[in-house]
Design a protein around this motif. Structure first.
Motif, PDB file in Angstrom:
ATOM      1  N   ARG A 179       0.757   4.157  -4.374  1.00 34.08           N
ATOM      2  CA  ARG A 179      -0.533   4.834  -4.380  1.00 34.08           C
ATOM      3  C   ARG A 179      -1.120   4.858  -5.780  1.00 34.08           C
ATOM      4  NH1 ARG A 179      -0.918   9.374   0.335  1.00 34.08           N
ATOM      5  NH2 ARG A 179      -0.013   8.114   1.986  1.00 34.08           N
TER       6      ARG A 179
ATOM      7  N   ARG B  38     -17.713   8.983  -1.636  1.00 32.87           N
ATOM      8  CA  ARG B  38     -16.561   8.479  -2.376  1.00 32.87           C
ATOM      9  C   ARG B  38     -16.815   8.287  -3.870  1.00 32.87           C
ATOM     10  NH1 ARG B  38     -13.961   3.865   1.659  1.00 32.87           N
ATOM     11  NH2 ARG B  38     -13.486   5.265   3.403  1.00 32.87           N
TER      12      ARG B  38
ATOM     13  N   GLN C 225       0.810  -1.208   0.000  1.00 33.42           N
ATOM     14  CA  GLN C 225       0.000   0.000   0.000  1.00 33.42           C
ATOM     15  C   GLN C 225       0.850   1.267   0.000  1.00 33.42           C
ATOM     16  OE1 GLN C 225      -2.743  -0.477   3.259  1.00 33.42           O
ATOM     17  NE2 GLN C 225      -4.167  -1.606   2.002  1.00 33.42           N
TER      18      GLN C 225
ATOM     19  N   CYS D 114      -5.034   9.981   0.590  1.00 32.08           N
ATOM     20  CA  CYS D 114      -5.587   8.712   1.067  1.00 32.08           C
ATOM     21  C   CYS D 114      -6.190   8.825   2.463  1.00 32.08           C
ATOM     22  CB  CYS D 114      -4.491   7.635   1.052  1.00 32.08           C
ATOM     23  SG  CYS D 114      -3.891   7.229  -0.605  1.00 32.08           S
TER      24      CYS D 114
ATOM     25  N   GLN E 115     -10.085   7.951   3.142  1.00 30.62           N
ATOM     26  CA  GLN E 115     -10.497   6.888   4.052  1.00 30.62           C
ATOM     27  C   GLN E 115     -11.363   7.401   5.197  1.00 30.62           C
ATOM     28  OE1 GLN E 115      -6.856   4.910   5.195  1.00 30.62           O
ATOM     29  NE2 GLN E 115      -6.413   4.269   3.102  1.00 30.62           N
TER      30      GLN E 115
ATOM     31  N   LYS F 209      -3.343   1.905  -2.296  1.00 30.03           N
ATOM     32  CA  LYS F 209      -3.451   1.986  -0.843  1.00 30.03           C
ATOM     33  C   LYS F 209      -4.891   1.846  -0.386  1.00 30.03           C
ATOM     34  CE  LYS F 209      -2.183   4.718   3.188  1.00 30.03           C
ATOM     35  NZ  LYS F 209      -1.463   5.897   3.708  1.00 30.03           N
ATOM     36  N   CYS F 210      -5.811   2.478  -1.115  1.00 32.04           N
ATOM     37  CA  CYS F 210      -7.228   2.439  -0.733  1.00 32.04           C
ATOM     38  C   CYS F 210      -7.996   1.332  -1.458  1.00 32.04           C
ATOM     39  CB  CYS F 210      -7.888   3.786  -1.015  1.00 32.04           C
ATOM     40  SG  CYS F 210      -7.125   5.179  -0.138  1.00 32.04           S
TER      41      CYS F 210
END
Length: 234
Positions: free
Chosen positions: A137, A173, A134, A162, A166, A151-152
């Motif tokens: 990115r 989103r 992660q 990020c 999150q 990462k997400c």
């Protein structure tokens, strides 16, 4: 010992004594007498077995889903290597062993999936020394060529880091919401701390009364009070 006989430091080969008869060796596994040319010696531990016993050992392990084939020697901790066994076992068994090794490496490799549902391609991490994939990115899926955040594990969220992404609610989103957030940053709009609605101040003081009736400071984003004075923007 005749000069043309094998030594412990060389691979076993067929040799002859002075009468011209070929030398024979007893296999440690099946206890049958074999010609020297039929014997395999493990270079890791120097145990020696006939090609038939080596083939059976590899076949049994591969059939059981075991790719690291142990030496069949009694209490031996060594293993048999594919390349060393190549001259001694059948081609089809070699191919099965090689395929099993590749599959084991593939399954052990760190991987993740393209987050786009119409793609979902499995992606491997090229640098296995990374402790956390992660750390990567912004990435591009090599199959559908769309950007995503590793990462997400979501499609790429431009303009939103990020940590901020999150911390968002699920209904914030969507791509159109992210576009609005990016625009708000460019225009320096403020967000109501209570209802999360974006507010743009064109004139007047920094005291904002939102449509939800929550009062806050446009400069710092904090709740407005009667004693609210000079503040620094957050």
């Amino acid at each position: 010992m005749p000069d043309n006989c094998p030594t412990p430091e060389t691979d076993p080969v067929k040799c002859s004594n002075e009468t011209g008869e070929s030398s024979q060796v007893i296999c440690e596994i099946c206890a049958e007498t074999k010609e020297a040319s039929q014997m395999f010696r493990n270079q890791r531990c120097h145990h020696s077995f006939c090609s038939d016993c080596v083939t059976k050992q590899v076949a049994i392990k591969i059939q059981d889903g075991i790719t690291v084939v142990s030496c069949p020697g009694l209490d031996c901790k060594s293993v048999l290597e594919l390349d060393a066994c190549r001259p001694w076992i059948p081609k089809d068994l070699l191919e099965r062993w090689d395929q099993a090794l590749c599959e084991a490496l593939f399954l052990a490799a760190p991987k993740y999936y393209c987050p786009f549902k119409d793609c979902s391609a499995m992606l491997l991490i090229e640098n296995e020394e990374r402790e956390d994939h992660q750390a990567i990115r912004e990435a591009e899926c090599p199959v559908c060529h769309r950007l995503f955040c590793a990462k997400c594990d979501v499609p790429w969220h431009p303009g939103v880091n990020c940590e901020e992404f999150q911390g968002m609610d699920e209904n914030e989103r969507k791509r159109e919401d992210l576009i609005v957030i990016e625009l708000a940053k460019e225009q320096k709009w403020k967000r109501c701390p209570n209802c999360r609605f974006f507010v743009e101040k064109t004139e007047g003081c920094v005291h904002i009364v939102c449509r939800c009736h929550y009062e806050f400071c446009y400069r710092c984003g904090g709740q407005w009070t009667s004693t609210h004075g000079d503040c620094e923007p957050n």
